[in-house]
Design a protein around this motif. Sequence first.
Motif, short mmCIF file in Angstrom:
data_model
loop_
_atom_site.label_atom_id
_atom_site.label_comp_id
_atom_site.label_asym_id
_atom_site.label_seq_id
_atom_site.Cartn_x
_atom_site.Cartn_y
_atom_site.Cartn_z
N TYR A 28 -50.61 -27.62 46.26
CA TYR A 28 -50.94 -26.97 47.35
C TYR A 28 -52.12 -27.36 48.18
O TYR A 28 -51.86 -27.37 49.51
CB TYR A 28 -51.78 -25.70 46.65
N ASP A 61 -38.65 -17.58 53.42
CA ASP A 61 -39.22 -16.43 53.68
C ASP A 61 -40.85 -16.43 53.36
O ASP A 61 -41.37 -17.23 53.18
CB ASP A 61 -38.55 -15.46 52.43
N ARG A 62 -41.28 -15.28 53.93
CA ARG A 62 -42.59 -14.81 53.75
C ARG A 62 -42.93 -13.54 53.36
O ARG A 62 -42.28 -12.60 53.73
CB ARG A 62 -43.18 -14.98 55.28
N HIS A 63 -43.58 -13.42 52.11
CA HIS A 63 -44.17 -12.31 51.76
C HIS A 63 -45.76 -12.26 51.76
O HIS A 63 -46.37 -13.09 52.14
CB HIS A 63 -43.53 -12.21 50.21
N THR A 66 -46.73 -14.80 49.11
CA THR A 66 -46.00 -16.24 48.83
C THR A 66 -45.38 -16.48 50.23
O THR A 66 -45.05 -15.88 51.13
CB THR A 66 -45.02 -16.00 47.80
N THR A 67 -45.15 -17.69 50.39
CA THR A 67 -44.23 -18.07 51.33
C THR A 67 -43.36 -19.42 50.51
O THR A 67 -43.83 -20.25 49.58
CB THR A 67 -44.92 -18.91 52.28
N SER A 68 -41.84 -19.27 51.09
CA SER A 68 -40.91 -20.33 50.33
C SER A 68 -40.47 -21.06 51.57
O SER A 68 -40.39 -20.71 52.60
CB SER A 68 -39.67 -19.40 49.60
N ARG A 70 -38.37 -24.87 52.69
CA ARG A 70 -37.74 -26.17 52.14
C ARG A 70 -38.19 -27.37 53.06
O ARG A 70 -38.73 -27.26 54.37
CB ARG A 70 -36.34 -26.15 52.63
N ARG A 90 -42.32 -22.99 46.63
CA ARG A 90 -42.93 -21.92 46.73
C ARG A 90 -44.42 -21.96 46.81
O ARG A 90 -45.04 -22.62 45.85
CB ARG A 90 -42.69 -20.88 45.67
N TYR A 92 -48.13 -20.14 46.65
CA TYR A 92 -48.71 -18.73 46.16
C TYR A 92 -50.20 -18.72 46.84
O TYR A 92 -51.00 -19.62 46.42
CB TYR A 92 -48.84 -18.61 44.67
N ALA A 98 -48.79 -24.48 44.36
CA ALA A 98 -47.56 -24.63 44.97
C ALA A 98 -46.73 -25.19 44.17
O ALA A 98 -47.11 -26.33 43.41
CB ALA A 98 -47.40 -25.39 46.32
N LEU A 101 -39.34 -25.00 43.18
CA LEU A 101 -38.32 -23.95 42.74
C LEU A 101 -36.95 -24.48 41.96
O LEU A 101 -36.63 -25.69 42.47
CB LEU A 101 -38.01 -22.97 43.73
#
Length: 166
Positions: A28, A61-63, A66-68, A70, A90, A92, A98, A101
């Motif tokens: 991270y 993606d962004r939540h 979390t962010t995923s 590549r 991913r 967190y 981090a 995945l």
Amino acid sequence: MSDTHVSTLQLGATRSFAGLMELYENNYIYLRRLVPDLDRSQDAATSKVTGAVDLHMEVLDRHAYTTSLRLTHRFSHADEPEVTPNLMLRVYHDARVAEVLPESWLRGFRYWSFRELPPVGALAWRWEVNRFLNRWLRYCLGEGHAFAIDWAAQPALRPQARRWAG
């Protein structure tokens, strides 16, 4: 990050769950040095450094927590470009960790194709791929890679976005 953490990881610390969490924390830290503000980062960006292979980042993606994304290098060959290592990560944000995945392996991550790995998701597998990520992030930072932030851009919208002080 103190040198103690790096030394522990470089020496192959006990491959315990607690050690893995320390590795995630270090990943991270390195990732945030590479991408200082994921909330303001573009969904796709390229870091170009003279004399180094371009580093590509794509936010998948962004939540809220979390962010995923590549990360990959693209090497040009006569036939077709090679995309490697092509890691899906991913982040967190609340836990500040981090990880790689499992989809990275399933999508053809070829670094270990010459030897067998434990089953995807097993503690030993997570150690191997996240230790690789740790070394690769340090390498990319050493090459001078970083993703510039557009400070005029609005932060990415997250449902109930979280940022805790400290």
